[in-house]
Design a protein around this motif. Structure first.
Motif, PDB file in Angstrom:
ATOM      1  N   ALA A 140     -76.270 -17.952 -18.060  1.00 11.14           N
ATOM      2  CA  ALA A 140     -76.673 -19.295 -18.015  1.00 11.14           C
ATOM      3  C   ALA A 140     -77.143 -19.512 -16.384  1.00 11.14           C
ATOM      4  O   ALA A 140     -76.250 -19.138 -15.411  1.00 11.14           O
ATOM      5  CB  ALA A 140     -75.636 -20.259 -18.335  1.00 11.14           C
ATOM      6  N   THR A 141     -78.151 -19.611 -16.264  1.00 11.41           N
ATOM      7  CA  THR A 141     -78.662 -19.762 -14.449  1.00 11.41           C
ATOM      8  C   THR A 141     -78.793 -21.266 -14.143  1.00 11.41           C
ATOM      9  O   THR A 141     -78.870 -22.162 -14.938  1.00 11.41           O
ATOM     10  CB  THR A 141     -80.190 -19.018 -14.557  1.00 11.41           C
ATOM     11  N   PHE A 142     -78.909 -21.364 -12.600  1.00 13.38           N
ATOM     12  CA  PHE A 142     -79.167 -22.612 -12.341  1.00 13.38           C
ATOM     13  C   PHE A 142     -77.991 -23.683 -12.583  1.00 13.38           C
ATOM     14  O   PHE A 142     -78.485 -24.779 -12.950  1.00 13.38           O
ATOM     15  CB  PHE A 142     -80.381 -23.204 -12.603  1.00 13.38           C
ATOM     16  N   ALA A 143     -76.758 -23.088 -12.690  1.00 13.38           N
ATOM     17  CA  ALA A 143     -75.619 -24.121 -13.083  1.00 13.38           C
ATOM     18  C   ALA A 143     -75.310 -25.372 -11.928  1.00 13.38           C
ATOM     19  O   ALA A 143     -75.218 -24.730 -10.825  1.00 13.38           O
ATOM     20  CB  ALA A 143     -74.310 -23.318 -13.339  1.00 13.38           C
ATOM     21  N   SER A 144     -75.532 -26.493 -12.482  1.00 15.40           N
ATOM     22  CA  SER A 144     -75.191 -27.690 -11.711  1.00 15.40           C
ATOM     23  C   SER A 144     -73.775 -28.207 -12.046  1.00 15.40           C
ATOM     24  O   SER A 144     -72.885 -28.808 -11.345  1.00 15.40           O
ATOM     25  CB  SER A 144     -75.957 -28.671 -11.926  1.00 15.40           C
ATOM     26  N   THR A 145     -73.107 -27.681 -13.141  1.00 18.64           N
ATOM     27  CA  THR A 145     -71.590 -27.826 -13.579  1.00 18.64           C
ATOM     28  C   THR A 145     -71.210 -26.609 -14.557  1.00 18.64           C
ATOM     29  O   THR A 145     -72.075 -26.247 -15.180  1.00 18.64           O
ATOM     30  CB  THR A 145     -71.311 -29.251 -14.537  1.00 18.64           C
ATOM     31  N   ILE A 146     -70.091 -26.225 -14.378  1.00 23.13           N
ATOM     32  CA  ILE A 146     -69.430 -25.176 -14.881  1.00 23.13           C
ATOM     33  C   ILE A 146     -68.022 -25.546 -15.660  1.00 23.13           C
ATOM     34  O   ILE A 146     -67.279 -25.998 -14.883  1.00 23.13           O
ATOM     35  CB  ILE A 146     -69.179 -23.784 -14.139  1.00 23.13           C
ATOM     36  N   THR A 154     -69.236 -23.563 -20.462  1.00 22.25           N
ATOM     37  CA  THR A 154     -70.204 -24.528 -20.816  1.00 22.25           C
ATOM     38  C   THR A 154     -70.783 -24.968 -19.608  1.00 22.25           C
ATOM     39  O   THR A 154     -70.229 -25.122 -18.499  1.00 22.25           O
ATOM     40  CB  THR A 154     -69.675 -25.863 -21.295  1.00 22.25           C
ATOM     41  N   VAL A 155     -72.194 -24.670 -19.500  1.00 20.90           N
ATOM     42  CA  VAL A 155     -73.107 -24.771 -18.131  1.00 20.90           C
ATOM     43  C   VAL A 155     -73.958 -26.054 -18.400  1.00 20.90           C
ATOM     44  O   VAL A 155     -74.742 -25.906 -19.373  1.00 20.90           O
ATOM     45  CB  VAL A 155     -73.571 -23.427 -17.952  1.00 20.90           C
ATOM     46  N   ALA A 156     -73.918 -27.040 -17.352  1.00 23.70           N
ATOM     47  CA  ALA A 156     -75.245 -27.821 -17.264  1.00 23.70           C
ATOM     48  C   ALA A 156     -76.282 -27.376 -16.382  1.00 23.70           C
ATOM     49  O   ALA A 156     -75.680 -26.965 -15.234  1.00 23.70           O
ATOM     50  CB  ALA A 156     -74.632 -29.295 -17.088  1.00 23.70           C
ATOM     51  N   ARG A 157     -77.460 -27.189 -16.637  1.00 25.22           N
ATOM     52  CA  ARG A 157     -78.480 -26.764 -15.778  1.00 25.22           C
ATOM     53  C   ARG A 157     -79.521 -27.563 -15.868  1.00 25.22           C
ATOM     54  O   ARG A 157     -79.963 -28.314 -16.702  1.00 25.22           O
ATOM     55  CB  ARG A 157     -78.993 -25.395 -16.078  1.00 25.22           C
ATOM     56  N   GLU A 158     -80.180 -27.761 -14.268  1.00 26.73           N
ATOM     57  CA  GLU A 158     -81.272 -28.704 -14.217  1.00 26.73           C
ATOM     58  C   GLU A 158     -82.510 -27.831 -14.613  1.00 26.73           C
ATOM     59  O   GLU A 158     -82.876 -26.877 -14.059  1.00 26.73           O
ATOM     60  CB  GLU A 158     -81.240 -29.339 -12.871  1.00 26.73           C
ATOM     61  N   ILE A 159     -83.272 -28.544 -15.571  1.00 25.53           N
ATOM     62  CA  ILE A 159     -84.755 -28.048 -15.960  1.00 25.53           C
ATOM     63  C   ILE A 159     -85.617 -29.168 -15.609  1.00 25.53           C
ATOM     64  O   ILE A 159     -85.366 -30.419 -15.198  1.00 25.53           O
ATOM     65  CB  ILE A 159     -84.595 -27.626 -17.307  1.00 25.53           C
ATOM     66  N   ASP A 160     -86.860 -29.108 -15.637  1.00 25.86           N
ATOM     67  CA  ASP A 160     -88.005 -30.016 -15.159  1.00 25.86           C
ATOM     68  C   ASP A 160     -87.997 -31.239 -16.249  1.00 25.86           C
ATOM     69  O   ASP A 160     -88.020 -32.270 -15.702  1.00 25.86           O
ATOM     70  CB  ASP A 160     -89.406 -29.377 -15.487  1.00 25.86           C
ATOM     71  N   GLY A 161     -87.409 -31.315 -17.471  1.00 23.95           N
ATOM     72  CA  GLY A 161     -87.360 -32.458 -18.433  1.00 23.95           C
ATOM     73  C   GLY A 161     -86.044 -32.965 -18.447  1.00 23.95           C
ATOM     74  O   GLY A 161     -85.832 -34.184 -18.972  1.00 23.95           O
ATOM     75  N   GLY A 162     -85.155 -32.507 -17.586  1.00 27.40           N
ATOM     76  CA  GLY A 162     -83.677 -33.163 -17.577  1.00 27.40           C
ATOM     77  C   GLY A 162     -82.359 -32.225 -17.219  1.00 27.40           C
ATOM     78  O   GLY A 162     -82.510 -31.181 -16.584  1.00 27.40           O
ATOM     79  N   ILE A 163     -81.437 -32.339 -18.069  1.00 31.33           N
ATOM     80  CA  ILE A 163     -80.402 -31.592 -17.817  1.00 31.33           C
ATOM     81  C   ILE A 163     -80.106 -30.851 -19.365  1.00 31.33           C
ATOM     82  O   ILE A 163     -80.130 -31.405 -20.237  1.00 31.33           O
ATOM     83  CB  ILE A 163     -78.969 -32.325 -17.730  1.00 31.33           C
ATOM     84  N   GLN A 164     -80.143 -29.590 -19.129  1.00 30.75           N
ATOM     85  CA  GLN A 164     -79.950 -28.669 -20.503  1.00 30.75           C
ATOM     86  C   GLN A 164     -78.273 -27.962 -20.409  1.00 30.75           C
ATOM     87  O   GLN A 164     -77.949 -27.765 -19.276  1.00 30.75           O
ATOM     88  CB  GLN A 164     -80.722 -27.343 -20.488  1.00 30.75           C
ATOM     89  N   THR A 165     -77.725 -28.242 -21.549  1.00 34.76           N
ATOM     90  CA  THR A 165     -76.398 -28.064 -21.393  1.00 34.76           C
ATOM     91  C   THR A 165     -76.204 -26.585 -22.482  1.00 34.76           C
ATOM     92  O   THR A 165     -76.650 -26.677 -23.811  1.00 34.76           O
ATOM     93  CB  THR A 165     -75.516 -28.968 -21.998  1.00 34.76           C
ATOM     94  N   LEU A 166     -75.645 -25.725 -21.958  1.00 35.28           N
ATOM     95  CA  LEU A 166     -75.569 -24.246 -22.749  1.00 35.28           C
ATOM     96  C   LEU A 166     -74.034 -24.019 -22.869  1.00 35.28           C
ATOM     97  O   LEU A 166     -73.280 -24.186 -21.946  1.00 35.28           O
ATOM     98  CB  LEU A 166     -76.227 -23.357 -22.128  1.00 35.28           C
ATOM     99  N   SER A 167     -73.374 -23.454 -24.055  1.00 36.10           N
ATOM    100  CA  SER A 167     -72.491 -22.914 -24.185  1.00 36.10           C
ATOM    101  C   SER A 167     -72.420 -21.493 -24.558  1.00 36.10           C
ATOM    102  O   SER A 167     -73.146 -21.184 -25.470  1.00 36.10           O
ATOM    103  CB  SER A 167     -71.693 -23.741 -25.354  1.00 36.10           C
ATOM    104  N   LEU A 170     -67.495 -16.112 -23.390  1.00 38.61           N
ATOM    105  CA  LEU A 170     -67.090 -15.048 -22.307  1.00 38.61           C
ATOM    106  C   LEU A 170     -66.819 -13.620 -22.816  1.00 38.61           C
ATOM    107  O   LEU A 170     -66.592 -13.450 -24.151  1.00 38.61           O
ATOM    108  CB  LEU A 170     -65.720 -15.405 -21.518  1.00 38.61           C
ATOM    109  N   PRO A 171     -67.259 -12.536 -22.019  1.00 40.72           N
ATOM    110  CA  PRO A 171     -67.510 -12.496 -20.834  1.00 40.72           C
ATOM    111  C   PRO A 171     -68.975 -12.912 -20.573  1.00 40.72           C
ATOM    112  O   PRO A 171     -69.845 -12.611 -21.283  1.00 40.72           O
ATOM    113  CB  PRO A 171     -67.333 -11.116 -20.200  1.00 40.72           C
ATOM    114  N   ALA A 172     -69.479 -13.547 -19.497  1.00 43.92           N
ATOM    115  CA  ALA A 172     -70.675 -14.082 -19.327  1.00 43.92           C
ATOM    116  C   ALA A 172     -70.979 -13.918 -17.637  1.00 43.92           C
ATOM    117  O   ALA A 172     -70.303 -13.860 -16.761  1.00 43.92           O
ATOM    118  CB  ALA A 172     -70.843 -15.568 -19.696  1.00 43.92           C
ATOM    119  N   VAL A 173     -72.245 -14.230 -17.576  1.00 44.33           N
ATOM    120  CA  VAL A 173     -73.062 -14.185 -16.178  1.00 44.33           C
ATOM    121  C   VAL A 173     -73.364 -15.486 -16.107  1.00 44.33           C
ATOM    122  O   VAL A 173     -74.420 -16.016 -16.868  1.00 44.33           O
ATOM    123  CB  VAL A 173     -74.046 -13.158 -15.848  1.00 44.33           C
TER     124      VAL A 173
END
Length: 249
Positions: A140-146, A154-167, A170-173
């Motif tokens: 999960a790249t460009f994480a604004s919350t972890i 769970t990672v929230a990442r900023e994209i052009d259209g808003g905030i994308q949340t990924l889950s 582990l293990p993860a990068v």
């Protein structure tokens, strides 16, 4: 859970750089060096996760010359427990760095590998993604919350259209964006403690990694100087200049 944080030694972001006379790269003589700012954010987040009880150990790793020990000591002063320096005097491409880090991951078996999203010198934004691919980990790249909970992050990442949340499992990068946190300052007592923390030095050969040259720098030049602006007296004059001089309308 172990957290592995790769960090890079770069020119201090507040220092003005100049191109070397032979145009082979940037002249680094007598320049102040520092931890890459995005890597510093990643170190801060790893330390915060440890302080929350979600990690048992924070390990920082750098691939670079012997003097990079200074930046690793700084990372340990910020709260990392130990450091690994893969000593290598030449600048490596992102794919080569990813291969070295994959060997470190195989050795240390971290639950989370936390990168800065990019470095301020190369600006490639490639190493985290390549490392995840080589290590066969979710990313999960460009994480604004972890948020780590159990065997998932769970990672929230900023994209052009808003905030994308990924889950992801582990293990993860994960790579850290600018708004993830604000790194703390290293206190004097922690700077002194960092001098006694373990710092292991290994070579690329020790890791049994074979590196190849993936790219060649042909020439580095300074950007062209911008000409001064022109004051216009009216909207009509502005439109005329945009049409006939700048030719953008």
């Amino acid at each position: 859970m172990k957290i592995l944080v790769p960090v890079k030694r770069v020119v201090d972001p507040y220092v003005k750089v100049r191109v070397a006379a032979d145009e082979s790269g940037v002249d680094l003589a007598n320049l102040k060096m520092a931890i890459n700012p995005f890597c510093e954010i990643a170190v801060e987040e790893a330390v915060r996760l440890k302080e929350k009880g979600q990690a048992a150990e924070v390990i920082v790793v750098s691939v670079g010359p012997k003097v990079a020990q200074e930046q690793l000591r700084t990372a340990m002063a910020l709260g990392a427990d130990r450091a690994i320096l893969v000593e290598h005097d030449q600048e490596l491409a992102p794919l080569s760095i990813a291969k070295v880090l994959k060997a470190i991951i195989d050795k240390e078996q971290p639950g989370l590998v936390l990168f800065g999203k990019q470095t301020i010198d190369g600006d490639n934004n490639q190493t985290a993604q390549m490392t995840a691919a080589l290590a066969k980990m979710g990313q999960a790249t460009f994480a604004s919350t972890i948020d780590v909970e159990g065997e998932q992050v769970t990672v929230a990442r900023e994209i052009d259209g808003g905030i994308q949340t990924l889950s992801i499992k582990l293990p993860a990068v994960v790579s850290a964006d600018l708004r993830l946190n604000e790194p703390r300052y290293a206190s004097l007592p922690n700077i002194m403690k960092a001098k006694r923390k373990p710092l292991e030095t290994v070579s690329v050969d020790d890791l049994e990694v074979t590196l190849k040259s993936h790219q060649n720098t042909l020439k580095v030049t300074a950007p062209a100087e911008r000409s001064g602006g022109v004051m216009v007296g009216s909207v009509e004059e502005l439109v005329e200049k945009l049409k006939n001089e700048a030719k953008v309308v």
